[in-house]
Design an enzyme around this catalytic site. Structure first.
Site, PDB file in Angstrom:
ATOM      1  N   CYS A   1      -5.750  -1.889   3.627  1.00 43.06           N
ATOM      2  CA  CYS A   1      -4.626  -1.610   4.546  1.00 43.06           C
ATOM      3  C   CYS A   1      -3.791  -0.403   4.128  1.00 43.06           C
ATOM      4  O   CYS A   1      -2.991   0.104   4.919  1.00 43.06           O
ATOM      5  CB  CYS A   1      -3.728  -2.841   4.674  1.00 43.06           C
ATOM      6  SG  CYS A   1      -4.627  -4.276   5.275  1.00 43.06           S
TER       7      CYS A   1
ATOM      8  N   HIS B   1       3.728  -1.589   6.968  1.00 42.17           N
ATOM      9  CA  HIS B   1       2.413  -2.082   7.397  1.00 42.17           C
ATOM     10  C   HIS B   1       2.644  -3.292   8.301  1.00 42.17           C
ATOM     11  O   HIS B   1       3.419  -4.189   7.981  1.00 42.17           O
ATOM     12  CB  HIS B   1       1.609  -2.479   6.158  1.00 42.17           C
ATOM     13  CG  HIS B   1       0.318  -3.152   6.474  1.00 42.17           C
ATOM     14  ND1 HIS B   1      -0.516  -2.717   7.491  1.00 42.17           N
ATOM     15  CD2 HIS B   1      -0.288  -4.241   5.913  1.00 42.17           C
ATOM     16  CE1 HIS B   1      -1.570  -3.513   7.536  1.00 42.17           C
ATOM     17  NE2 HIS B   1      -1.460  -4.444   6.597  1.00 42.17           N
TER      18      HIS B   1
ATOM     19  N   ASN C   1      -2.760  -7.478  12.598  1.00 39.95           N
ATOM     20  CA  ASN C   1      -2.976  -6.632  11.429  1.00 39.95           C
ATOM     21  C   ASN C   1      -4.211  -5.754  11.655  1.00 39.95           C
ATOM     22  O   ASN C   1      -5.339  -6.252  11.655  1.00 39.95           O
ATOM     23  CB  ASN C   1      -3.158  -7.529  10.195  1.00 39.95           C
ATOM     24  CG  ASN C   1      -3.312  -6.743   8.918  1.00 39.95           C
ATOM     25  OD1 ASN C   1      -3.490  -5.518   8.944  1.00 39.95           O
ATOM     26  ND2 ASN C   1      -3.254  -7.428   7.789  1.00 39.95           N
TER      27      ASN C   1
END
Ligand code: COA
Length: 322
Positions: free
Chosen positions: A113, A249, A279
């Site tokens: 990520c 994030h 996500n």
């Protein structure tokens, strides 16, 4: 002194939308549980045959259009992804072939990520040293391909998408600083279990999917994101109230709220898109940036803190004067 500056942003989400209600029909879950625990309302899923490079191309062209540049103006490509089309050529090369700017370096960067933030950091270094003038940095994922759609503890969390920026050499910042870190001792908390060298598991074994210890990831993410924000502010002798926008994030609303609280930032100054796409790993930060640039919240001259955290663990931040 040379700096790098964002001159254009772009994003792309695949057409197909999978809502929480849709997931209720697939696993034992509920819209309410998913919203309360994660803030996610829907996610986008790549069509059959639609690859990470396809998503990259849309986002990259979108960013180039916003920047008013063509592929010939780009002298380096970096794609952060953990779901490449194939092992090699890397997605940067596949994207370069689409764009047609043959000869420029094309890097595939795997940092889960944090892939986009890592990519920004690398691009910034190349520009600051004069080795590149204009870099296309993309974060793109087709995570839906390696999710176990029968596992309710993971399948509700993830989605597909791509975000991109064009960075250009400039006399003024631009990117004020980037900070990247990793700690491989956390490798067993969030991972994909197989690969070329280790060997692929039998898909039917149920082991060839993302594995995660959600609770533990949650705890480390909150602590680490708070720490990287402090490190970034301290490195620049700044306080949280000098930041106009936080772009974290987009993994989980509760992680984002906890990070904002540590920074004493009201949620009104946090860009939130997790509800719309879940996500999306390395795509999440550039997509959120693009949303806020295009809807006019982010204005030239404002100060923005980007931060990410992911499998590895990897984490990082970028402080930007937009
Ligand atoms: N729907 C309904 N119930 C679910 C569920 C779902 N989709 N997923 C798990 N549950 C159940 C569990 O089985 C458990 O039931 P039990 O108490 O009967 O055993 C209960 O909900 C609580 O599970 P728990 O894992 O403790 O929930 P949580 O509050 O920690 O939330 C996550 C789970 C995954 C949402 C949370 O841990 C999280 O977001 N972690 C970080 C994940 C992440 O962001 N990863 C990427 C980082 S880059």
């Amino acid at each position: 002194m040379m700096y790098s500056r964002i001159i254009g942003t772009g994003r792309y989400l695949p057409e197909k939308v999978l809502s929480n209600r849709d997931l209720e029909k697939m696993v034992e879950t509920s819209d309410q549980w998913i919203r309360e625990r994660t803030g996610i309302e829907r996610r986008h899923i790549a069509a059959d045959g639609e690859t990470t490079c396809d998503l990259c191309e849309h986002a990259a062209r979108n960013a180039m259009e916003a920047a008013g540049v063509t592929p010939d103006d780009i002298d380096m490509i970096i794609v952060g992804t953990t779901t490449p089309d194939q092992i090699f050529p890397n997605v940067g090369c596949l994207l370069q072939e689409r764009l047609g700017n043959r000869g420029v370096p094309a890097i595939g960067l795997e940092a889960a990520c944090s892939g986009f933030i890592y990519g920004m950091s690398v691009a910034d270094k190349f520009i600051r040293t004069g080795a590149a003038k204009r870099v296309l940095v993309v974060g793109a994922e087709t995570l839906s391909r390696f999710i176990d759609w029968t596992d309710r503890s993971t399948c509700v969390l993830f989605g597909d998408g791509a975000g991109a920026v064009i960075l250009e050499a400039s006399d003024e910042p631009g990117i004020i600083s980037t900070h990247i870190h990793a700690d491989g001792s956390y490798k067993d908390l969030l991972y994909f279990p197989s690969g070329v060298s280790k060997g692929f598991n039998d898909l039917k074994s149920g082991k060839d999917f993302v594995q995660m210890k959600g609770n533990e990831v949650f705890r480390v993410a909150v602590t680490t994101l708070g720490r990287i924000a402090r490190e970034t502010l301290e490195a620049n002798n700044m306080s949280g109230d000098e930041i106009d926008w936080l772009i974290p994030h987009q993994a989980n609303l509760r992680i984002i709220e906890a990070t904002a609280k540590k920074l004493k930032m009201p949620m009104e100054r946090v860009i939130l898109t997790v509800q719309d796409h879940g996500n999306t790993s390395s795509a999440s930060v550039p997509m959120a940036l693009d949303v806020a640039v295009r809807d006019g919240r982010i204005q030239r001259g404002q100060t923005i803190l980007l931060e990410a955290f992911g499998g590895g663990f990897t984490w990082g931040s970028a402080l930007i004067r937009y």
